[in-house]
Scaffold this motif. Structure first.
Motif, PDB file in Angstrom:
ATOM      1  N   VAL A  49       1.056  -1.324   0.088  1.00  0.00           N
ATOM      2  CA  VAL A  49      -0.154   0.406   0.498  1.00  0.00           C
ATOM      3  C   VAL A  49       1.105   1.122  -0.088  1.00  0.00           C
ATOM      4  O   VAL A  49       1.188   1.422   0.847  1.00  0.00           O
ATOM      5  N   ASP A  50       0.701   2.024  -1.626  1.00  0.00           N
ATOM      6  CA  ASP A  50       1.339   3.178  -1.107  1.00  0.00           C
ATOM      7  C   ASP A  50       0.154   4.399   0.165  1.00  0.00           C
ATOM      8  O   ASP A  50      -0.674   4.783  -0.614  1.00  0.00           O
ATOM      9  N   ALA A  51       1.061   5.364   0.690  1.00  0.00           N
ATOM     10  CA  ALA A  51      -0.151   5.798   1.669  1.00  0.00           C
ATOM     11  C   ALA A  51       0.145   7.173   1.547  1.00  0.00           C
ATOM     12  O   ALA A  51      -0.041   7.923   2.438  1.00  0.00           O
ATOM     13  N   GLY A  52       0.957   7.440   0.558  1.00  0.00           N
ATOM     14  CA  GLY A  52       1.844   9.233   0.440  1.00  0.00           C
ATOM     15  C   GLY A  52       2.516   9.217  -0.445  1.00  0.00           C
ATOM     16  O   GLY A  52       3.363  10.303  -0.070  1.00  0.00           O
ATOM     17  N   SER A  53       3.951   8.289  -0.689  1.00  0.00           N
ATOM     18  CA  SER A  53       4.837   8.156  -1.132  1.00  0.00           C
ATOM     19  C   SER A  53       5.141   8.967  -2.307  1.00  0.00           C
ATOM     20  O   SER A  53       4.448   9.264  -2.961  1.00  0.00           O
ATOM     21  N   CYS A  54       6.271   9.692  -2.273  1.00  0.00           N
ATOM     22  CA  CYS A  54       6.602   9.615  -3.434  1.00  0.00           C
ATOM     23  C   CYS A  54       7.266   9.205  -4.684  1.00  0.00           C
ATOM     24  O   CYS A  54       7.963   9.469  -5.560  1.00  0.00           O
ATOM     25  N   ASN A  55       7.363   7.837  -4.284  1.00  0.00           N
ATOM     26  CA  ASN A  55       7.763   7.021  -5.383  1.00  0.00           C
ATOM     27  C   ASN A  55       8.843   6.863  -5.105  1.00  0.00           C
ATOM     28  O   ASN A  55       9.129   5.109  -6.282  1.00  0.00           O
ATOM     29  N   GLY A  56      10.072   6.573  -4.414  1.00  0.00           N
ATOM     30  CA  GLY A  56      10.799   6.398  -4.560  1.00  0.00           C
ATOM     31  C   GLY A  56      11.460   5.183  -3.982  1.00  0.00           C
ATOM     32  O   GLY A  56      11.989   4.206  -4.850  1.00  0.00           O
ATOM     33  N   CYS A  57      10.998   5.132  -3.254  1.00  0.00           N
ATOM     34  CA  CYS A  57      10.657   3.989  -2.119  1.00  0.00           C
ATOM     35  C   CYS A  57      10.025   2.177  -3.150  1.00  0.00           C
ATOM     36  O   CYS A  57      10.385   1.186  -2.777  1.00  0.00           O
ATOM     37  N   GLU A  58       9.242   3.159  -4.172  1.00  0.00           N
ATOM     38  CA  GLU A  58       8.504   2.183  -4.838  1.00  0.00           C
ATOM     39  C   GLU A  58       9.172   2.080  -6.002  1.00  0.00           C
ATOM     40  O   GLU A  58       9.459   0.312  -6.168  1.00  0.00           O
ATOM     41  N   LEU A  59      10.157   2.453  -6.257  1.00  0.00           N
ATOM     42  CA  LEU A  59      11.154   2.378  -7.371  1.00  0.00           C
ATOM     43  C   LEU A  59      12.144   0.919  -7.170  1.00  0.00           C
ATOM     44  O   LEU A  59      12.658  -0.031  -7.526  1.00  0.00           O
ATOM     45  N   GLU A  60      12.362   0.914  -5.598  1.00  0.00           N
ATOM     46  CA  GLU A  60      13.719   0.168  -5.008  1.00  0.00           C
ATOM     47  C   GLU A  60      12.610  -1.466  -4.654  1.00  0.00           C
ATOM     48  O   GLU A  60      12.930  -2.135  -5.233  1.00  0.00           O
ATOM     49  N   ILE A  61      11.350  -1.053  -4.769  1.00  0.00           N
ATOM     50  CA  ILE A  61      10.460  -2.440  -4.364  1.00  0.00           C
ATOM     51  C   ILE A  61      10.770  -2.852  -5.314  1.00  0.00           C
ATOM     52  O   ILE A  61      10.588  -4.075  -5.870  1.00  0.00           O
ATOM     53  N   HIS A  62      10.039  -1.939  -6.852  1.00  0.00           N
ATOM     54  CA  HIS A  62      10.083  -2.314  -8.055  1.00  0.00           C
ATOM     55  C   HIS A  62      11.316  -3.644  -8.441  1.00  0.00           C
ATOM     56  O   HIS A  62      11.273  -4.854  -8.940  1.00  0.00           O
ATOM     57  N   ALA A  63      12.414  -3.201  -8.006  1.00  0.00           N
ATOM     58  CA  ALA A  63      13.711  -3.490  -7.932  1.00  0.00           C
ATOM     59  C   ALA A  63      13.995  -4.895  -7.464  1.00  0.00           C
ATOM     60  O   ALA A  63      14.895  -5.700  -7.886  1.00  0.00           O
ATOM     61  N   LEU A  64      12.796  -5.246  -6.421  1.00  0.00           N
ATOM     62  CA  LEU A  64      13.378  -6.482  -5.581  1.00  0.00           C
ATOM     63  C   LEU A  64      12.913  -7.878  -6.631  1.00  0.00           C
ATOM     64  O   LEU A  64      13.040  -9.013  -6.648  1.00  0.00           O
ATOM     65  N   SER A  65      12.161  -7.222  -7.418  1.00  0.00           N
ATOM     66  CA  SER A  65      11.460  -8.067  -8.779  1.00  0.00           C
ATOM     67  C   SER A  65      12.604  -8.518 -10.094  1.00  0.00           C
ATOM     68  O   SER A  65      11.871  -8.505 -10.788  1.00  0.00           O
ATOM     69  N   ASN A  66      13.379  -7.901  -9.731  1.00  0.00           N
ATOM     70  CA  ASN A  66      14.108  -8.015 -11.431  1.00  0.00           C
ATOM     71  C   ASN A  66      15.249  -9.176 -11.040  1.00  0.00           C
ATOM     72  O   ASN A  66      15.593  -9.659  -9.727  1.00  0.00           O
ATOM     73  N   PRO A  67      16.402  -9.829 -12.175  1.00  0.00           N
ATOM     74  CA  PRO A  67      16.683 -10.745 -11.957  1.00  0.00           C
ATOM     75  C   PRO A  67      17.919 -11.401 -10.828  1.00  0.00           C
ATOM     76  O   PRO A  67      18.789 -12.504 -10.352  1.00  0.00           O
ATOM     77  N   TYR A  68      18.491  -9.832 -10.609  1.00  0.00           N
ATOM     78  CA  TYR A  68      19.216  -9.826  -9.147  1.00  0.00           C
ATOM     79  C   TYR A  68      18.995 -10.426  -7.933  1.00  0.00           C
ATOM     80  O   TYR A  68      19.231 -11.027  -8.038  1.00  0.00           O
ATOM     81  N   ASN A  70      15.685 -10.999  -7.820  1.00  0.00           N
ATOM     82  CA  ASN A  70      14.689 -12.520  -7.814  1.00  0.00           C
ATOM     83  C   ASN A  70      13.972 -12.775  -6.979  1.00  0.00           C
ATOM     84  O   ASN A  70      13.932 -13.697  -6.067  1.00  0.00           O
ATOM     85  N   LEU A  71      13.182 -11.914  -6.683  1.00  0.00           N
ATOM     86  CA  LEU A  71      12.517 -12.764  -5.565  1.00  0.00           C
ATOM     87  C   LEU A  71      10.934 -13.270  -5.526  1.00  0.00           C
ATOM     88  O   LEU A  71      10.943 -14.350  -4.493  1.00  0.00           O
ATOM     89  N   GLU A  72      10.307 -13.588  -6.939  1.00  0.00           N
ATOM     90  CA  GLU A  72       9.914 -14.348  -6.753  1.00  0.00           C
ATOM     91  C   GLU A  72      10.734 -15.423  -6.575  1.00  0.00           C
ATOM     92  O   GLU A  72       9.878 -16.697  -6.507  1.00  0.00           O
ATOM     93  N   GLY A  73      11.843 -15.866  -7.128  1.00  0.00           N
ATOM     94  CA  GLY A  73      12.416 -17.071  -7.072  1.00  0.00           C
ATOM     95  C   GLY A  73      12.493 -18.022  -5.818  1.00  0.00           C
ATOM     96  O   GLY A  73      12.818 -18.816  -5.902  1.00  0.00           O
ATOM     97  N   LEU A  74      12.429 -16.290  -4.777  1.00  0.00           N
ATOM     98  CA  LEU A  74      12.071 -17.356  -3.509  1.00  0.00           C
ATOM     99  C   LEU A  74      11.032 -17.762  -3.014  1.00  0.00           C
ATOM    100  O   LEU A  74      11.106 -17.946  -1.581  1.00  0.00           O
ATOM    101  N   GLY A  75      10.181 -17.103  -3.732  1.00  0.00           N
ATOM    102  CA  GLY A  75       8.628 -17.615  -3.561  1.00  0.00           C
ATOM    103  C   GLY A  75       7.792 -16.383  -2.735  1.00  0.00           C
ATOM    104  O   GLY A  75       7.260 -16.987  -2.292  1.00  0.00           O
ATOM    105  N   ILE A  76       8.449 -15.316  -3.077  1.00  0.00           N
ATOM    106  CA  ILE A  76       7.724 -14.405  -2.669  1.00  0.00           C
ATOM    107  C   ILE A  76       6.758 -13.224  -3.663  1.00  0.00           C
ATOM    108  O   ILE A  76       7.363 -13.714  -4.737  1.00  0.00           O
ATOM    109  N   HIS A  77       5.658 -13.458  -3.669  1.00  0.00           N
ATOM    110  CA  HIS A  77       5.042 -12.124  -4.445  1.00  0.00           C
ATOM    111  C   HIS A  77       3.679 -11.418  -4.131  1.00  0.00           C
ATOM    112  O   HIS A  77       3.320 -11.660  -3.256  1.00  0.00           O
ATOM    113  N   PHE A  78       4.138 -11.100  -5.294  1.00  0.00           N
ATOM    114  CA  PHE A  78       2.747  -9.029  -4.923  1.00  0.00           C
ATOM    115  C   PHE A  78       0.688  -9.849  -5.132  1.00  0.00           C
ATOM    116  O   PHE A  78       1.321 -10.200  -6.100  1.00  0.00           O
ATOM    117  N   VAL A  79       0.251  -9.330  -4.180  1.00  0.00           N
ATOM    118  CA  VAL A  79      -1.059  -9.911  -4.599  1.00  0.00           C
ATOM    119  C   VAL A  79      -2.236  -8.550  -4.581  1.00  0.00           C
ATOM    120  O   VAL A  79      -1.321  -7.509  -3.954  1.00  0.00           O
TER     121      VAL A  79
END
Ligand code: SF4
Length: 171
Positions: A49-68, A70-79
């Motif tokens: 939930v973005d409760a009022g962010s500037c979107n800087g934190c979202e960029l870092e959260i999105h980076a978790l899904s890149n191949p480096y 690889n959060l999904e590879g650990l069994g974590i997914h966003f719903v």
């Protein structure tokens, strides 16, 4: 055609070299994978939930899904639905118009639920603090299990925060 091939040979490889293997990252990823397997049967669902962010934190959260990372590879997914989530990840100071939405999202997540407040804004209100438009820290609105400081916190810190949250409930 030959002109293009000659140009390619003269230019050489221009891409960045791939990052080296990070032992700290690999160790944390392994611990995270084991904890998810033990505590959640191999799959951890996160509602963000973005409760009022500037979107800087979202960029870092999105980076978790890149191949480096690889959060999904650990069994974590966003719903999309909080009713399918095990963990709530909240970014930003809580703006007043998001306060009710955040509370309802929290209430909709089944027990036992974990809450991770992300970034200096989520931890303390950050640059925005408390005002007529902002409730400040996430903990002012809902219970928080783990706070991950930083403006914004890098992906590795987010992974450690998620791991801390899971570990805190493993007894
Ligand atoms: S902690 Fe920094 S990057 Fe994250 S929402 Fe606040 S100002 Fe933006």
């Amino acid at each position: 055609m030959y002109k293009i091939i000659r140009q390619i040979l003269q230019s050489g490889i221009k891409t960045e070299t791939p990052p080296g293997i990070d032992d700290a990252l690999r160790c944390t990823a392994q611990r995270l994978e084991n904890a998810i397997l033990e505590r959640f049967g191999g799959a951890l669902a996160i509602r963000h939930v973005d409760a009022g962010s500037c979107n800087g934190c979202e960029l870092e959260i999105h980076a978790l899904s890149n191949p480096y990372y690889n959060l999904e590879g650990l069994g974590i997914h966003f719903v999309a639905s909080p009713r399918h989530a095990d963990m709530l990840l909240v970014t930003g100071p809580v703006s007043r118009h998001m306060e009710t939405a955040l509370q309802r999202t929290y209430e909709a997540i089944p027990e036992p639920k974990l809450v991770v407040a992300v970034g200096d804004c989520g931890c303390s209100g950050g640059l925005f603090g408390e005002s007529y438009a902002s409730r400040g820290r996430v903990a002012s609105v809902i219970p928080v299990d783990v706070a991950v400081p930083g403006c914004p916190p890098p992906p590795f810190a987010l992974m450690q925060g998620i791991l801390t949250g899971i570990s805190s409930r493993m007894g």
